[in-house]
Design an enzyme around this catalytic site. Structure first.
Site, PDB file in Angstrom:
ATOM      1  N   GLU A  59       0.328 -11.358  -3.578  1.00 52.13           N
ATOM      2  CA  GLU A  59      -1.115 -11.593  -3.450  1.00 52.13           C
ATOM      3  C   GLU A  59      -1.882 -11.201  -4.716  1.00 52.13           C
ATOM      4  O   GLU A  59      -3.071 -11.470  -4.814  1.00 52.13           O
ATOM      5  CB  GLU A  59      -1.653 -10.813  -2.235  1.00 52.13           C
ATOM      6  CG  GLU A  59      -1.821  -9.305  -2.410  1.00 52.13           C
ATOM      7  CD  GLU A  59      -0.511  -8.508  -2.483  1.00 52.13           C
ATOM      8  OE1 GLU A  59       0.584  -9.106  -2.463  1.00 52.13           O
ATOM      9  OE2 GLU A  59      -0.600  -7.280  -2.593  1.00 52.13           O
ATOM     10  N   GLY A 109       0.865  -1.177   0.000  1.00 56.77           N
ATOM     11  CA  GLY A 109       0.000   0.000   0.000  1.00 56.77           C
ATOM     12  C   GLY A 109       0.895   1.218   0.000  1.00 56.77           C
ATOM     13  O   GLY A 109       1.737   1.357  -0.881  1.00 56.77           O
ATOM     14  N   GLU A 110       0.787   2.004   1.039  1.00 52.66           N
ATOM     15  CA  GLU A 110       1.634   3.198   1.163  1.00 52.66           C
ATOM     16  C   GLU A 110       2.164   3.239   2.595  1.00 52.66           C
ATOM     17  O   GLU A 110       1.383   3.391   3.539  1.00 52.66           O
ATOM     18  CB  GLU A 110       0.778   4.428   0.813  1.00 52.66           C
ATOM     19  CG  GLU A 110       1.497   5.740   0.952  1.00 52.66           C
ATOM     20  CD  GLU A 110       2.757   5.812   0.103  1.00 52.66           C
ATOM     21  OE1 GLU A 110       2.722   5.430  -1.079  1.00 52.66           O
ATOM     22  OE2 GLU A 110       3.786   6.254   0.645  1.00 52.66           O
ATOM     23  N   SER A 111       3.473   3.076   2.735  1.00 56.98           N
ATOM     24  CA  SER A 111       4.027   2.884   4.083  1.00 56.98           C
ATOM     25  C   SER A 111       3.820   4.098   4.992  1.00 56.98           C
ATOM     26  O   SER A 111       3.585   3.939   6.189  1.00 56.98           O
ATOM     27  CB  SER A 111       5.509   2.510   4.021  1.00 56.98           C
ATOM     28  OG  SER A 111       6.243   3.468   3.304  1.00 56.98           O
ATOM     29  N   CYS A 119       6.057  -5.363   0.044  1.00 56.37           N
ATOM     30  CA  CYS A 119       6.145  -4.012  -0.502  1.00 56.37           C
ATOM     31  C   CYS A 119       6.116  -2.956   0.620  1.00 56.37           C
ATOM     32  O   CYS A 119       7.073  -2.873   1.376  1.00 56.37           O
ATOM     33  CB  CYS A 119       5.056  -3.811  -1.545  1.00 56.37           C
ATOM     34  SG  CYS A 119       5.522  -2.557  -2.737  1.00 56.37           S
ATOM     35  N   ARG A 144      13.031   3.087  -0.595  1.00 53.48           N
ATOM     36  CA  ARG A 144      11.673   3.193  -1.157  1.00 53.48           C
ATOM     37  C   ARG A 144      11.717   3.539  -2.636  1.00 53.48           C
ATOM     38  O   ARG A 144      12.652   4.186  -3.094  1.00 53.48           O
ATOM     39  CB  ARG A 144      10.881   4.274  -0.431  1.00 53.48           C
ATOM     40  CG  ARG A 144      10.633   3.975   1.023  1.00 53.48           C
ATOM     41  CD  ARG A 144       9.833   5.103   1.668  1.00 53.48           C
ATOM     42  NE  ARG A 144       8.490   5.184   1.114  1.00 53.48           N
ATOM     43  CZ  ARG A 144       7.705   6.266   1.213  1.00 53.48           C
ATOM     44  NH1 ARG A 144       8.145   7.341   1.814  1.00 53.48           N
ATOM     45  NH2 ARG A 144       6.497   6.250   0.705  1.00 53.48           N
ATOM     46  N   ILE A 157       5.116  -2.881  -7.884  1.00 57.26           N
ATOM     47  CA  ILE A 157       4.416  -1.599  -8.016  1.00 57.26           C
ATOM     48  C   ILE A 157       5.105  -0.567  -7.114  1.00 57.26           C
ATOM     49  O   ILE A 157       5.081  -0.718  -5.886  1.00 57.26           O
ATOM     50  CB  ILE A 157       2.923  -1.720  -7.617  1.00 57.26           C
ATOM     51  CG1 ILE A 157       2.245  -2.836  -8.413  1.00 57.26           C
ATOM     52  CG2 ILE A 157       2.201  -0.386  -7.821  1.00 57.26           C
ATOM     53  CD1 ILE A 157       0.839  -3.192  -7.920  1.00 57.26           C
ATOM     54  N   ARG A 158       5.700   0.434  -7.720  1.00 57.61           N
ATOM     55  CA  ARG A 158       6.465   1.453  -6.959  1.00 57.61           C
ATOM     56  C   ARG A 158       7.236   0.778  -5.822  1.00 57.61           C
ATOM     57  O   ARG A 158       7.158   1.178  -4.656  1.00 57.61           O
ATOM     58  CB  ARG A 158       5.534   2.540  -6.406  1.00 57.61           C
ATOM     59  CG  ARG A 158       4.899   3.387  -7.494  1.00 57.61           C
ATOM     60  CD  ARG A 158       4.131   4.563  -6.933  1.00 57.61           C
ATOM     61  NE  ARG A 158       3.156   4.183  -5.914  1.00 57.61           N
ATOM     62  CZ  ARG A 158       1.991   3.609  -6.177  1.00 57.61           C
ATOM     63  NH1 ARG A 158       1.630   3.357  -7.417  1.00 57.61           N
ATOM     64  NH2 ARG A 158       1.171   3.301  -5.207  1.00 57.61           N
ATOM     65  N   HIS A 197       4.376  -7.921  -4.994  1.00 61.33           N
ATOM     66  CA  HIS A 197       3.016  -8.179  -4.480  1.00 61.33           C
ATOM     67  C   HIS A 197       2.598  -9.627  -4.770  1.00 61.33           C
ATOM     68  O   HIS A 197       1.942  -9.882  -5.767  1.00 61.33           O
ATOM     69  CB  HIS A 197       2.028  -7.241  -5.171  1.00 61.33           C
ATOM     70  CG  HIS A 197       2.020  -5.864  -4.623  1.00 61.33           C
ATOM     71  ND1 HIS A 197       1.129  -5.447  -3.658  1.00 61.33           N
ATOM     72  CD2 HIS A 197       2.803  -4.798  -4.893  1.00 61.33           C
ATOM     73  CE1 HIS A 197       1.351  -4.179  -3.363  1.00 61.33           C
ATOM     74  NE2 HIS A 197       2.357  -3.757  -4.107  1.00 61.33           N
TER      75      HIS A 197
HETATM   76  N1  GLN Z   1       5.991   3.000  -2.609  1.00 58.93           N
HETATM   77  C1  GLN Z   1       5.211   2.520  -1.519  1.00 58.93           C
HETATM   78  C2  GLN Z   1       5.779   2.979  -0.178  1.00 58.93           C
HETATM   79  O1  GLN Z   1       6.816   3.544  -0.123  1.00 58.93           O
HETATM   80  C3  GLN Z   1       5.115   1.007  -1.542  1.00 58.93           C
HETATM   81  C4  GLN Z   1       4.363   0.585  -2.760  1.00 58.93           C
HETATM   82  C5  GLN Z   1       3.575  -0.659  -2.605  1.00 58.93           C
HETATM   83  O2  GLN Z   1       3.328  -1.158  -1.509  1.00 58.93           O
HETATM   84  N2  GLN Z   1       3.086  -1.137  -3.726  1.00 58.93           N
HETATM   85  O3  GLN Z   1       5.174   2.759   0.806  1.00 58.93           O
END
Ligand code: GLN
Length: 197
Positions: free
Chosen positions: A172, A47-49, A79, A106, A134-135, A170
């Protein structure tokens, strides 16, 4: 039955639940710290940390999550979850949970590679594993005792430190549930050895 929690504050929660259930274990979406008590293992999703960290603080999860790890029960960060677990984050003075002996960076695959797929060989899991990034962060260095499980373009993307498992991608998001199987096996082994101690 082995009970695996998925931290349900933000991110790819439902998809992890599906991969746990596909492997015949019980899945719990964790919204409150008290729910951690009777779990055998916990997944920290992608997700987004930074968002997840804010929610961890807001809902009083910080100490309970650290205690969960220190109790010897396995944790798996994917991630953003990997970033939460890491002991060091490039460019940050403090880690989040700081439980797993790795340094992560990151968004380290570059803008042009916001998302991509790659076939990986993952030690103990599969040598034909299709991974979705993903990112994604990557593991800059693995500390003492941490085993590197997979690399992509010369960068570490999966590792294990004792009962902590982490990956940049990811697992999942595809129908390949073999990493979830690996983690459930870790949780079952820890459950058996904690019961005997
Ligand atoms: N870029 C996100 C972060 O720094 C991680 C991306 C992801 O979980 N797909 O949290």
């Amino acid at each position: 039955m082995t009970k695996i929690g998925v931290l349900g504050l933000q991110g790819a929660v439902r998809e992890h639940v599906r991969s746990i259930v596909e492997n015949g274990a019980e899945a719990v979406v964790v919204k409150w710290p008290e729910q951690l008590d009777d779990l055998d293992g916990l997944i920290l999703p992608g997700g987004e940390s930074t968002t997840m960290r804010r929610l961890i603080d807001r809902y009083g999860f910080m100490e309970p999550l650290r205690q969960f790890g220190e109790s010897g029960r396995p944790m798996f960060g994917t991630c953003a979850g990997l970033i939460l677990l890491a002991s060091d984050i490039v460019g940050y003075d403090e880690p989040h949970l700081g439980l797993m002996n790795i340094t992560v960076e990151r968004n380290s695959f570059g803008r042009q590679k916001e998302s991509f797929e790659a076939e990986l060989s993952i030690k103990g899991v599969a040598d034909d594993y299709n991974a979705v990034f993903i990112r994604a962060p990557h593991i800059v260095s693995a500390g003492e005792g941490t085993e590197v499980l997979a690399e992509c373009d010369g960068r570490i993307v999966a590792a294990r430190d004792r009962h902590y498992l982490g990956c940049s991608f990811h697992p999942e998001l595809t129908d390949d549930h073999r990493i979830a199987r690996y983690f459930i096996d870790m949780a079952e082994q820890a459950k058996a050895s904690l019961a005997n101690s």
